[in-house]
Design a protein around this motif. Structure first.
Motif, PDB file in Angstrom:
ATOM      1  N   ARG A   2      54.812  29.534  57.736  1.00 40.47           N
ATOM      2  CA  ARG A   2      53.718  30.364  58.258  1.00 40.47           C
ATOM      3  C   ARG A   2      53.734  31.783  57.689  1.00 40.47           C
ATOM      4  N   ASP A  27      48.334  31.465  64.841  1.00 41.55           N
ATOM      5  CA  ASP A  27      49.365  30.461  64.611  1.00 41.55           C
ATOM      6  C   ASP A  27      50.788  30.975  64.881  1.00 41.55           C
ATOM      7  N   SER A  67      58.986  28.238  61.912  1.00 44.08           N
ATOM      8  CA  SER A  67      59.213  29.333  60.971  1.00 44.08           C
ATOM      9  C   SER A  67      59.305  30.638  61.754  1.00 44.08           C
ATOM     10  N   THR A 125      54.392  26.423  62.844  1.00 46.89           N
ATOM     11  CA  THR A 125      54.013  25.905  61.526  1.00 46.89           C
ATOM     12  C   THR A 125      55.067  26.270  60.487  1.00 46.89           C
ATOM     13  N   SER A 143      56.579  30.866  64.713  1.00 47.47           N
ATOM     14  CA  SER A 143      55.382  30.035  64.553  1.00 47.47           C
ATOM     15  C   SER A 143      55.766  28.566  64.641  1.00 47.47           C
ATOM     16  N   ASP A 146      52.866  39.082  55.233  1.00 50.22           N
ATOM     17  CA  ASP A 146      53.334  39.298  56.605  1.00 50.22           C
ATOM     18  C   ASP A 146      54.492  40.295  56.607  1.00 50.22           C
TER      19      ASP A 146
END
Length: 165
Positions: free
Chosen positions: A139, A49, A114, A136, A134, A144
């Motif tokens: 995300r 993603d 994001s 999304t 991303s 991360d």
């Protein structure tokens, strides 16, 4: 040659495998350009993603586009501008759940929602930033952040920054 199969599992397990693959991929090579190029490709191949993964390098008192995977990107980013310039200025990771709400966001790809940007430092010297986008919202999270900061540490083990032109 190390086999780079698509990694699976929960997020932490995925990142552990990513760090292991990075170690194998960069082992025996110290050239910054070769290693950043392969690192960007590995992130692109393994992280789910995302729509952009790459590096901006500190040169000529600004961030300049380096090795990346994804759509063509902005070439130069002033210090303090956008997410990348802010992370570079502050020398800290920026995790942005909604880039459209980030003051001064630089939209290289309108599909990005994001972003996470991790500064790359060699002692006190700014080398550049790792930038991942991303499509999304939300995300990226603290997992991360932690693992991408560890990813930068793996790069440090395998890159001779003193030879960076």
């Amino acid at each position: 040659m190390f086999h780079f199969a698509k990694i699976t599992g929960d997020k932490k397990a995925m990142y552990e495998q990513l760090l292991e693959q990075t170690e194998h991929l960069l082992a025996g090579e110290s050239d910054w350009l070769a290693n950043l190029s392969n690192a960007a490709a590995l992130l692109w191949m393994q992280l789910p993603d995302i729509n952009w993964a790459g590096f901006y390098l500190w040169r000529e008192q600004q961030l300049i586009l380096g090795p990346f995977q994804g759509k063509p990107a902005c070439i130069r980013i002033p210090l303090g501008k956008g997410v990348c310039g802010s992370a570079a200025r502050d020398r800290q990771t920026y995790l942005v759940p909604n880039v459209h709400e980030f003051p001064g966001h630089i939209a290289c790809d309108a599909a990005s929602c994001s972003e996470i940007v991790v500064p790359i430092m060699d002692g006190e010297r700014l080398i550049g930033v790792l930038d991942i986008d991303s499509p999304t919202m939300g995300r990226f999270d603290e997992i991360d952040r932690d693992y991408l900061e560890a990813f930068i540490e793996v790069l440090h083990k395998h890159i001779d920054w003193s030879k960076m032109a």
